[in-house]
Motif scaffolding. Sequence first.
Motif, short mmCIF file in Angstrom:
data_model
loop_
_atom_site.label_atom_id
_atom_site.label_comp_id
_atom_site.label_asym_id
_atom_site.label_seq_id
_atom_site.Cartn_x
_atom_site.Cartn_y
_atom_site.Cartn_z
N ILE A 63 0.37 -1.04 -0.24
CA ILE A 63 -0.04 -0.05 0.63
C ILE A 63 0.45 1.28 0.22
CG2 ILE A 63 -1.87 -1.13 0.92
CD1 ILE A 63 -0.96 0.38 3.99
N PRO A 64 0.17 2.52 -0.87
CA PRO A 64 1.18 3.59 -0.45
C PRO A 64 0.94 4.12 0.86
CG PRO A 64 -0.19 3.32 -2.87
CD PRO A 64 -0.40 2.27 -1.82
N LEU A 65 2.03 4.65 1.06
CA LEU A 65 1.92 5.47 2.36
C LEU A 65 3.04 6.87 2.77
CD1 LEU A 65 0.03 4.41 5.10
CD2 LEU A 65 2.04 3.06 5.85
N HIS A 66 2.17 7.54 2.87
CA HIS A 66 3.21 8.69 2.88
C HIS A 66 4.33 8.64 4.18
CE1 HIS A 66 4.83 12.74 4.00
NE2 HIS A 66 4.08 13.04 2.52
N PRO A 67 5.68 8.90 4.03
CA PRO A 67 6.44 8.76 5.15
C PRO A 67 6.14 9.19 6.93
CG PRO A 67 7.74 9.71 2.82
CD PRO A 67 6.33 9.55 2.77
N ALA A 68 5.05 10.80 6.50
CA ALA A 68 4.97 10.95 7.70
C ALA A 68 3.41 10.41 8.15
CB ALA A 68 4.60 12.12 7.04
N ALA A 69 3.03 8.88 7.08
CA ALA A 69 1.60 9.05 7.96
C ALA A 69 1.88 8.41 9.65
CB ALA A 69 1.65 7.22 7.75
N ALA A 70 1.33 8.78 10.33
CA ALA A 70 0.75 8.81 11.88
C ALA A 70 1.56 7.28 12.10
CB ALA A 70 -0.30 8.82 11.96
N VAL A 71 1.14 6.34 11.43
CA VAL A 71 1.16 4.73 12.02
C VAL A 71 2.64 4.90 12.17
CG1 VAL A 71 0.64 4.00 9.86
CG2 VAL A 71 0.66 2.58 12.05
N LEU A 72 3.66 5.02 11.62
CA LEU A 72 4.73 4.96 11.23
C LEU A 72 5.42 5.46 12.23
CD1 LEU A 72 5.10 4.98 7.58
CD2 LEU A 72 4.91 3.32 8.85
N HIS A 73 4.95 6.57 12.82
CA HIS A 73 5.98 7.96 13.92
C HIS A 73 4.81 7.61 16.05
CE1 HIS A 73 7.98 9.45 10.49
NE2 HIS A 73 6.56 9.02 9.95
N TYR A 74 3.45 7.52 15.50
CA TYR A 74 3.06 7.12 16.70
C TYR A 74 2.31 6.03 17.15
CZ TYR A 74 4.60 12.01 16.08
OH TYR A 74 5.30 13.21 16.03
N ALA A 75 3.03 4.93 16.16
CA ALA A 75 1.90 3.35 16.54
C ALA A 75 0.09 3.55 16.60
CB ALA A 75 2.86 2.51 17.34
N GLN A 76 -0.51 4.12 16.20
CA GLN A 76 -1.32 4.77 16.30
C GLN A 76 -2.46 3.60 15.57
OE1 GLN A 76 -4.18 7.90 14.97
NE2 GLN A 76 -5.71 7.70 16.64
N GLN A 77 -2.99 2.90 16.55
CA GLN A 77 -2.72 1.52 15.85
C GLN A 77 -3.32 0.08 16.40
OE1 GLN A 77 -1.28 -1.81 16.19
NE2 GLN A 77 -1.60 -2.67 13.90
N ALA A 78 -4.26 -0.99 16.08
CA ALA A 78 -4.57 -2.17 16.46
C ALA A 78 -5.85 -3.21 15.72
CB ALA A 78 -6.67 -1.04 16.95
N PHE A 79 -5.23 -4.04 16.11
CA PHE A 79 -5.99 -5.34 15.10
C PHE A 79 -6.38 -6.38 15.80
CE2 PHE A 79 -1.98 -8.59 16.34
CZ PHE A 79 -1.35 -7.62 17.18
N GLU A 80 -6.19 -7.72 14.82
CA GLU A 80 -6.67 -8.70 15.49
C GLU A 80 -5.98 -9.90 14.80
OE1 GLU A 80 -8.66 -10.12 17.83
OE2 GLU A 80 -9.20 -7.68 18.57
N GLY A 81 -6.27 -11.17 15.35
CA GLY A 81 -5.93 -12.61 14.71
C GLY A 81 -7.37 -13.02 14.86
N LEU A 82 -7.55 -13.68 14.15
CA LEU A 82 -9.24 -14.55 14.06
C LEU A 82 -8.76 -16.18 12.80
CD1 LEU A 82 -12.49 -14.43 13.06
CD2 LEU A 82 -10.11 -12.23 13.21
#
Length: 374
Positions: A63-82
């Motif tokens: 996926i194209p992602l800007h190098p300043a995308a917030a997830v890359l800097h501040y880990a604003q993220q959540a995930f799951e596994g099923l």
Amino acid sequence: METQAPTASFTVIPNRRPATDEERWLAMEDPVFGKVFTDHMARATWREGDGWADRRIVPLAPIPLHPAAAVLHYAQQAFEGLKAYRWADGSIKLFRPEANAARLAASCRRMALPEVSEEDFLAAVEGLVEVDQNWVSGTDGASLYLRPTVIATEASLLVQPAAEVDLLVTASPVGAYMGAAGEGVSIWVSRGYHRANPGGTGDTKTAGNYAASMLPQKEAKEHGCSQVLFLDAREDTYVEELGGMNLVAVRADGSVLTPRLTGTILPGVTRDSILTLLRDEGRTVEERDIALSELVEGMESGEIVELFACGTAAVVTPIARLVSDDLDVSVPERSEDDGPSVAETMRVRLTDIQYGRAEDPHGWVREVVPAPEG
Ligand code: COI
């Protein structure tokens, strides 16, 4: 070419170059956990003021992602596994996906991310499984691991909730996560590092928890252990959870002990399922604080007869040994007269429900693809 979505809301844009049958069979033969991916991914985009939109199932691609995308800097993220399971009749089922949807919503709230509704979660996951159903193996112990993740994509270095967010769901054919079923693993008890603090993010499924566990996990590997076990941060005394799974102990009298959910432990869906099945069997299950010393003394005296890890990826994995700088203690060896262990009984009980070999008394299974007719 766009086709009608398999669900109400996710439009399918098919992969024009899916893996050939041969490539797929080879990839699925003995996959390393999380290294092989299917032909598609599910995706939706959220923008502040507009909400969730652009729900789609598209060819799997970077996926194209800007190098300043917030997830890359501040880990604003959540995930799951099923996981999705192929039954003997050819149908495909999910196991308690509603529980994963609820936990993702809770993780998103804690991470100041927009919540994914249960309807969107199920539509994304089920749509992807339906499109990539050829990737769900019928081989014993195999399944399709689904990894929904919500990431802050806005290009912004401000430490504030992002105004642009993506939901991505990838699918990965998997076998065992930690060694073969039945083999007991060694666990490294981390003494210098903690996983979670009260008021932190320990009870959410978010990248930072796992990032912080990498160094202790590396330490575990260096000591010949498969996983790390963390103690509580406040008193450095009580066992909490492993790097990516919950911990259960079995006493000689057949009762079961597991750390209570204090806000620093991930409320595992497998943990909850196993505790329910243990209670169904009439066993006493205690959820409470457990000091490492209580476990060690119990293992030495024979009061604790089993330890095991449980999680979506790990399923139920017996633990043979706890190791640390000042510690090396093994679970008492079992003899043939002991009969099957509680860990093995629970692994079979759980997977029999997941693969349709036993009744599903709690209504945990959800059909995605029906059995072929005839
Ligand atoms: C899972 O069990 O689904 C996890 O996310 C744990 C991770 C260690 C693979």
